[in-house]
Every structure is written in C-alpha cells, then in structure tokens.
Design an enzyme around this catalytic site. Structure first.
Site, PDB file in Angstrom:
ATOM      1  N   ASP A  76       0.448  -1.001   0.073  1.00 32.83           N
ATOM      2  CA  ASP A  76      -0.102  -0.160   0.193  1.00 32.83           C
ATOM      3  C   ASP A  76       0.989   1.161   0.480  1.00 32.83           C
ATOM      4  O   ASP A  76       2.004   1.229   0.028  1.00 32.83           O
ATOM      5  CB  ASP A  76      -0.949  -0.077   1.371  1.00 32.83           C
TER       6      ASP A  76
HETATM    7  N1  URA Z   1      -1.952  -6.009   4.347  1.00 38.92           N
HETATM    8  C1  URA Z   1      -1.694  -4.381   3.273  1.00 38.92           C
HETATM    9  O1  URA Z   1      -2.718  -4.347   4.421  1.00 38.92           O
HETATM   10  N2  URA Z   1      -0.946  -3.630   3.594  1.00 38.92           N
HETATM   11  C2  URA Z   1      -0.122  -3.605   2.557  1.00 38.92           C
HETATM   12  O2  URA Z   1       0.853  -2.934   1.337  1.00 38.92           O
HETATM   13  C3  URA Z   1       0.399  -5.278   2.759  1.00 38.92           C
HETATM   14  C4  URA Z   1      -0.106  -6.199   3.066  1.00 38.92           C
END
Ligand code: URA
Length: 241
Positions: free
Chosen positions: A106
C-alpha cells in the site's frame, strides 16, 4: 523495440559472434532474415525480424534482473499512477531494463518490495495458492486480547472469505499501541490492515520485513540492491522461501 539496426550489430548483441565475424557469416551466405539469405552489407533488422544463422533462430538475450527495495511511505507500487503520485520506479536509478513490482504494498506501507523484469518469476510468486510467506511488523492501536490474537491466527472473514491461518506474535507492548509480527501467505488487498481492523485494532504503521527467507536486512527506506541468483532461487524454489 522498433529501432532497426545493422544485421551484424544485431547478431553481435544476440551473442552470435563479434560484429566482424558476423559480417563474415553474412558474406558467406549463412544468415537468413525472414527466410531469405541476406548477403548485402548494411542490411537492417529489428527485433520483429526472424534471423537465422546456419538455420538456427537467434534471439536477443534479455538480461533478467531482480531488485529488493525498501519502499518508503508515499509511493505507489505500480509503474504509473493515474493520480500522478510518485511510484516506486522513481526510486530506482540507473536501471535500463523495464522492471515492475512483484505484488503490491500500500501507499502507506513500507518495506521489502521485489522488482523484476522476469514475468515468469513475478507470475509464479504471486500465483494464488503458491504464494510465498510474507512477514509484516504491524503497530496496531491498543492491545489485542488473547481472543483477538487467536481470531487473527485462525482466520478473519474478509469479503465473505476466511483468511488462511496466520502466525501472529506480540513483539512489543507500548502504552497505547502494540507491535505484532504477522506472517501470511496470501496477498489479498490490504489484508493485514483489514484483518487488524476487523478485530478492533487498526494498523498505525505497517512494514514488510521478509518475503520467504529473504529479509530486508539493513536497507534504509528508499534504498535498493540487486538480489543474488542464490536469493532468487530461494524465493522461486519453495513455497516458504
Ligand atoms: N497488507 C496490507 O494491509 N497492506 C500491505 O501493503 C501489505 C499487506
């Protein structure tokens, strides 16, 4: 690549022979382009042309590269962004190959992200059911109870489908937050954040520290390095790294 180049240069780039020796091969009538023998010097080809030497098709060798990046927050892990935000490729200088991230982190997540131009590797390591274990350090709000930790370990219902069993360990307890080590082997959208949120402990900070046995080590946010072939084989080799 649409650019045309001289046949002998193309042959040299494909590793057939030096340019000079390639010229000799052309003059000797040993080279065909799209099925026709070419002996004319200065003949140009592109990668779309079918070039044979002594009846054997030659191909430009693509150098496969694998990079480990410590992704900082504030970057999208795609090759371009319709909203014009910075992408992880903006952090990789001096690499001419067309690389792209394997899987996603993310915008606000930091940590280990692999980039490669090896489509086969990218496909295999993100294929549902074959996914490599991923280790995250998640700082969550408050202090999850044993019951909530158990729920995280056993699986949480997300979008009508239970998450697979996860390893969850309490690493540190702070006055208003808790640091958890969470190991999952799925890659559902915002999975760790949504799992923690579902048990009432939203994620404050999230960092991926390992993919399989490949650990981020002491790479600083924004820093990257090439993976060794040994490391690539480790990730490619087994489900758990
Ligand atoms: N899980 C999440 O919530 N975000 C990420 O970036 C990776 C795994």
């Amino acid at each position: 690549m649409d650019n045309k180049m001289r046949l002998q240069k193309y042959m040299a780039q494909c590793g057939v022979a030096s340019r000079r020796h390639s010229e000799e091969l052309i003059q000797a009538g040993r080279v065909k382009v799209n099925g026709e023998i070419v002996t004319k010097m200065g003949f140009c080809v592109s990668e779309q042309d079918r070039v044979e030497v002594d009846g054997k098709l030659i191909k430009k060798e693509e150098k496969l590269i694998y990079i480990m990046l410590n992704k900082p927050t504030g970057y999208v892990s795609t090759v371009s962004d319709p909203e014009g935000r910075k992408t992880v490729l903006d952090l990789i200088d001096g690499v001419n190959e067309r690389i792209y991230p394997v899987g996603r982190l993310d915008y606000d997540t930091t940590g280990l992200l692999i980039l490669t131009n090896d489509g086969d590797f990218a496909f295999k390591s993100t294929h549902p059911g074959q996914e490599t274990q991923k280790t995250y350090m998640a700082e969550v709000m408050g202090m999850p109870s044993n019951k909530e930790l158990k729920a995280l370990r056993n699986g949480i219902m997300l979008d009508g489908k239970q998450t697979a069993p996860a390893q969850v360990e309490v690493v540190d307890i702070k006055p208003e937050s808790t640091e958890l080590k969470i190991i999952i082997h799925e890659g559902r959208n915002r999975q760790v954040r949504r799992m923690c949120e579902a048990v009432g402990h939203p994620v404050l900070q999230l960092k991926r520290t390992a993919v399989g046995r490949l650990a981020l080590g002491d790479l600083k946010p924004g820093e990257w390095r090439y993976l060794s072939m040994k490391e690539v084989k480790q990730i490619r080799g087994k489900k758990n790294g």
